[in-house]
Scaffold this motif. Structure first.
Motif, PDB file in Angstrom:
ATOM      1  N   LEU A 164       6.719  36.242  13.835  1.00  0.00           N
ATOM      2  CA  LEU A 164       6.462  37.641  14.507  1.00  0.00           C
ATOM      3  C   LEU A 164       7.825  37.730  15.410  1.00  0.00           C
ATOM      4  O   LEU A 164       8.288  38.967  15.719  1.00  0.00           O
ATOM      5  N   ALA A 165       8.098  36.750  16.234  1.00  0.00           N
ATOM      6  CA  ALA A 165       9.145  36.931  17.144  1.00  0.00           C
ATOM      7  C   ALA A 165      10.518  37.258  16.321  1.00  0.00           C
ATOM      8  O   ALA A 165      11.267  38.138  16.936  1.00  0.00           O
ATOM      9  N   GLU A 166      10.783  36.667  15.198  1.00  0.00           N
ATOM     10  CA  GLU A 166      12.047  37.029  14.582  1.00  0.00           C
ATOM     11  C   GLU A 166      12.155  38.084  14.128  1.00  0.00           C
ATOM     12  O   GLU A 166      13.074  39.058  14.191  1.00  0.00           O
ATOM     13  N   ALA A 171       2.705  45.148  16.459  1.00  0.00           N
ATOM     14  CA  ALA A 171       3.182  43.776  16.525  1.00  0.00           C
ATOM     15  C   ALA A 171       3.358  43.168  18.039  1.00  0.00           C
ATOM     16  O   ALA A 171       2.921  41.901  17.883  1.00  0.00           O
ATOM     17  N   GLU A 172       3.521  43.847  18.758  1.00  0.00           N
ATOM     18  CA  GLU A 172       3.575  43.309  20.317  1.00  0.00           C
ATOM     19  C   GLU A 172       2.169  42.978  20.643  1.00  0.00           C
ATOM     20  O   GLU A 172       1.990  41.778  21.044  1.00  0.00           O
ATOM     21  N   ASN A 173       1.192  43.590  20.405  1.00  0.00           N
ATOM     22  CA  ASN A 173      -0.219  43.365  20.513  1.00  0.00           C
ATOM     23  C   ASN A 173      -0.705  42.209  19.694  1.00  0.00           C
ATOM     24  O   ASN A 173      -1.285  41.298  20.359  1.00  0.00           O
ATOM     25  N   ILE A 174      -0.160  42.057  18.384  1.00  0.00           N
ATOM     26  CA  ILE A 174      -0.529  40.910  17.712  1.00  0.00           C
ATOM     27  C   ILE A 174       0.067  39.442  18.587  1.00  0.00           C
ATOM     28  O   ILE A 174      -0.624  38.458  18.612  1.00  0.00           O
ATOM     29  N   ARG A 175       1.247  39.508  19.022  1.00  0.00           N
ATOM     30  CA  ARG A 175       2.064  38.509  19.709  1.00  0.00           C
ATOM     31  C   ARG A 175       1.224  38.257  20.796  1.00  0.00           C
ATOM     32  O   ARG A 175       1.054  37.131  21.101  1.00  0.00           O
ATOM     33  N   SER A 199     -14.623  23.821  32.161  1.00  0.00           N
ATOM     34  CA  SER A 199     -14.520  22.498  31.709  1.00  0.00           C
ATOM     35  C   SER A 199     -13.209  22.050  31.638  1.00  0.00           C
ATOM     36  O   SER A 199     -13.052  20.658  31.722  1.00  0.00           O
ATOM     37  N   SER A 200     -12.347  22.788  31.707  1.00  0.00           N
ATOM     38  CA  SER A 200     -10.716  22.506  31.611  1.00  0.00           C
ATOM     39  C   SER A 200     -10.073  22.655  33.041  1.00  0.00           C
ATOM     40  O   SER A 200      -9.078  22.174  32.997  1.00  0.00           O
ATOM     41  N   GLY A 201     -10.951  23.117  33.902  1.00  0.00           N
ATOM     42  CA  GLY A 201     -10.237  23.100  35.223  1.00  0.00           C
ATOM     43  C   GLY A 201      -9.380  24.153  35.399  1.00  0.00           C
ATOM     44  O   GLY A 201      -8.430  24.124  36.352  1.00  0.00           O
ATOM     45  N   THR A 202      -9.277  25.277  34.628  1.00  0.00           N
ATOM     46  CA  THR A 202      -8.508  26.645  34.621  1.00  0.00           C
ATOM     47  C   THR A 202      -9.361  27.667  34.932  1.00  0.00           C
ATOM     48  O   THR A 202     -10.273  27.721  34.408  1.00  0.00           O
ATOM     49  N   MET A 203      -8.430  28.779  35.006  1.00  0.00           N
ATOM     50  CA  MET A 203      -9.202  29.989  35.314  1.00  0.00           C
ATOM     51  C   MET A 203      -8.481  30.858  34.300  1.00  0.00           C
ATOM     52  O   MET A 203      -7.225  30.910  34.253  1.00  0.00           O
ATOM     53  N   ASN A 204      -9.144  31.909  33.664  1.00  0.00           N
ATOM     54  CA  ASN A 204      -8.432  32.716  32.521  1.00  0.00           C
ATOM     55  C   ASN A 204      -7.738  33.730  33.385  1.00  0.00           C
ATOM     56  O   ASN A 204      -8.447  34.603  33.893  1.00  0.00           O
ATOM     57  N   PRO A 205      -6.636  33.938  33.331  1.00  0.00           N
ATOM     58  CA  PRO A 205      -5.777  34.839  34.192  1.00  0.00           C
ATOM     59  C   PRO A 205      -5.640  36.055  33.209  1.00  0.00           C
ATOM     60  O   PRO A 205      -5.189  37.137  33.594  1.00  0.00           O
ATOM     61  N   TYR A 206      -6.369  36.150  31.858  1.00  0.00           N
ATOM     62  CA  TYR A 206      -6.232  37.354  31.261  1.00  0.00           C
ATOM     63  C   TYR A 206      -7.703  37.758  30.475  1.00  0.00           C
ATOM     64  O   TYR A 206      -8.127  37.196  29.886  1.00  0.00           O
ATOM     65  N   PRO A 207      -8.337  38.727  31.554  1.00  0.00           N
ATOM     66  CA  PRO A 207      -9.789  38.978  31.031  1.00  0.00           C
ATOM     67  C   PRO A 207      -9.863  39.530  29.646  1.00  0.00           C
ATOM     68  O   PRO A 207      -9.116  40.277  29.383  1.00  0.00           O
ATOM     69  N   GLY A 208     -10.923  39.171  29.186  1.00  0.00           N
ATOM     70  CA  GLY A 208     -11.075  39.560  27.715  1.00  0.00           C
ATOM     71  C   GLY A 208     -10.250  38.764  26.758  1.00  0.00           C
ATOM     72  O   GLY A 208     -10.155  38.874  25.604  1.00  0.00           O
ATOM     73  N   GLY A 209      -9.513  37.678  27.350  1.00  0.00           N
ATOM     74  CA  GLY A 209      -8.851  36.924  26.268  1.00  0.00           C
ATOM     75  C   GLY A 209      -7.489  37.156  25.938  1.00  0.00           C
ATOM     76  O   GLY A 209      -6.723  36.539  25.052  1.00  0.00           O
ATOM     77  N   ALA A 210      -6.865  38.187  26.441  1.00  0.00           N
ATOM     78  CA  ALA A 210      -5.495  38.596  25.924  1.00  0.00           C
ATOM     79  C   ALA A 210      -4.488  37.962  26.904  1.00  0.00           C
ATOM     80  O   ALA A 210      -4.781  37.792  28.085  1.00  0.00           O
ATOM     81  N   ALA A 211      -3.509  37.653  26.385  1.00  0.00           N
ATOM     82  CA  ALA A 211      -2.298  36.877  27.127  1.00  0.00           C
ATOM     83  C   ALA A 211      -1.191  37.901  27.070  1.00  0.00           C
ATOM     84  O   ALA A 211      -1.071  38.513  26.029  1.00  0.00           O
ATOM     85  N   THR A 212      -0.341  37.885  28.214  1.00  0.00           N
ATOM     86  CA  THR A 212       0.810  38.813  28.216  1.00  0.00           C
ATOM     87  C   THR A 212       2.018  37.796  28.365  1.00  0.00           C
ATOM     88  O   THR A 212       3.233  38.488  28.085  1.00  0.00           O
ATOM     89  N   GLU A 213       1.877  36.490  28.357  1.00  0.00           N
ATOM     90  CA  GLU A 213       2.968  35.598  28.255  1.00  0.00           C
ATOM     91  C   GLU A 213       3.600  35.367  26.984  1.00  0.00           C
ATOM     92  O   GLU A 213       3.013  35.521  25.952  1.00  0.00           O
ATOM     93  N   SER A 214       5.133  35.244  26.887  1.00  0.00           N
ATOM     94  CA  SER A 214       5.357  35.005  25.715  1.00  0.00           C
ATOM     95  C   SER A 214       5.261  33.606  25.297  1.00  0.00           C
ATOM     96  O   SER A 214       5.254  32.916  26.341  1.00  0.00           O
TER      97      SER A 214
END
Length: 261
Positions: A188-190, A206-210, A246-261
């Motif tokens: 997808l990145a290519e 495509a960006e949303n899928i990424r 359980s993993s000692g982390t907090m989800n920075p993306y509410p709803g499960g979406a990420a914006t990092e590449s």
């Protein structure tokens, strides 16, 4: 007319009475020493021991007093055994169980919850034996051991077993998910870099899928770092694993979406 006892007969009778009195004094002293020994054993015993008659408390040892925070005899003596149970329902259920065990000639042994004088509760191991088989509830002895430590150990063991199962499942999921996800991200990145998605809406999709693939990659990372067993409410009283806790982390993306590449 009754004949009078002779002097020798009277002396013999007095001697017999003196012997009987001496035997009574000896028996009394022996009984007193025996009671002192029994009381000493009961006092030193780390297990709570008591005597009940028709479920009325008649006697308890020092360990029982400490276990239930009884300060004086007025706290327990002559009172119903109901005072050591959290509720009337518990009192009735345990009584029924004890009676049924006695009826078939067995001791009553079980783990249950008890209540201290201050209202706090603890897990205890109860054992009751009858002292009068024809009417088993008339007179019985009972022992209570505080097993809160054992319940805590069992809980910790259960948590470890659950954690082990979660870690093993998370590892399997990550192993199966990472490779196809990585291939999809690279391809997808290519396509995005080579501007193969010229149409604006298509490119945005495509960006949303990424972004969603990156969210899955972040989820995989969390699964690989699970170190404890934590749950959260789901639906209709059901619970699911709380991956963030359980993993000692907090989800920075509410709803499960990420914006990092």
């Amino acid at each position: 007319m009754e004949s009078k006892l002779t002097y020798d007969e009277l002396r013999q009778r007095v001697s017999e009475l003196e012997t009987e009195a001496a035997n009574c004094r000896f028996a009394e002293e022996s009984l007193k020493k025996s009671n002192e020994i029994v009381n000493s054993i009961l006092s030193a015993c780390p297990i709570g021991i008591g005597l009940v008659e028709n479920r009325i408390i008649k006697r308890v040892n020092e360990s029982m007093k400490k276990m239930f925070q009884f300060d004086t005899e007025a706290d327990y003596l002559g009172k119903s055994a109901r005072i050591v149970y959290p509720s009337d329902d518990d009192f009735q259920k345990i009584g029924t169980y004890i009676f049924n065990q006695f009826r078939v000639g067995k001791e009553a042994v079980l783990d249950t919850t008890f209540k201290r004088k201050d209202g706090s509760t603890f897990f205890g191991h109860l054992k009751v034996s009858t002292l009068y088989p024809p009417d088993p509830m008339q007179r019985a002895t009972f022992t209570i051991s505080d097993i809160s430590w054992r319940k805590q150990a069992e809980l910790e063991l259960l948590q470890k077993e659950k954690l082990q199962a979660v870690v093993e499942m998370a590892g399997a999921v990550c192993h199966e998910m990472n490779q196809p996800m990585q291939v999809a991200l690279v391809q997808l990145a290519e396509c995005l870099v080579m501007d193969e998605f010229e149409d604006g809406p298509v490119k945005q999709k495509a960006e949303n899928i990424r972004q969603q693939l990156n969210a899955l990659r972040e989820l995989s990372r969390k699964l690989m770092h699970i170190t404890r067993y934590e749950t959260r409410d789901y639906v209709e009283g059901e619970k699911i694993i709380d991956i963030d806790k359980s993993s000692g982390t907090m989800n920075p993306y509410p709803g499960g979406a990420a914006t990092e590449s």
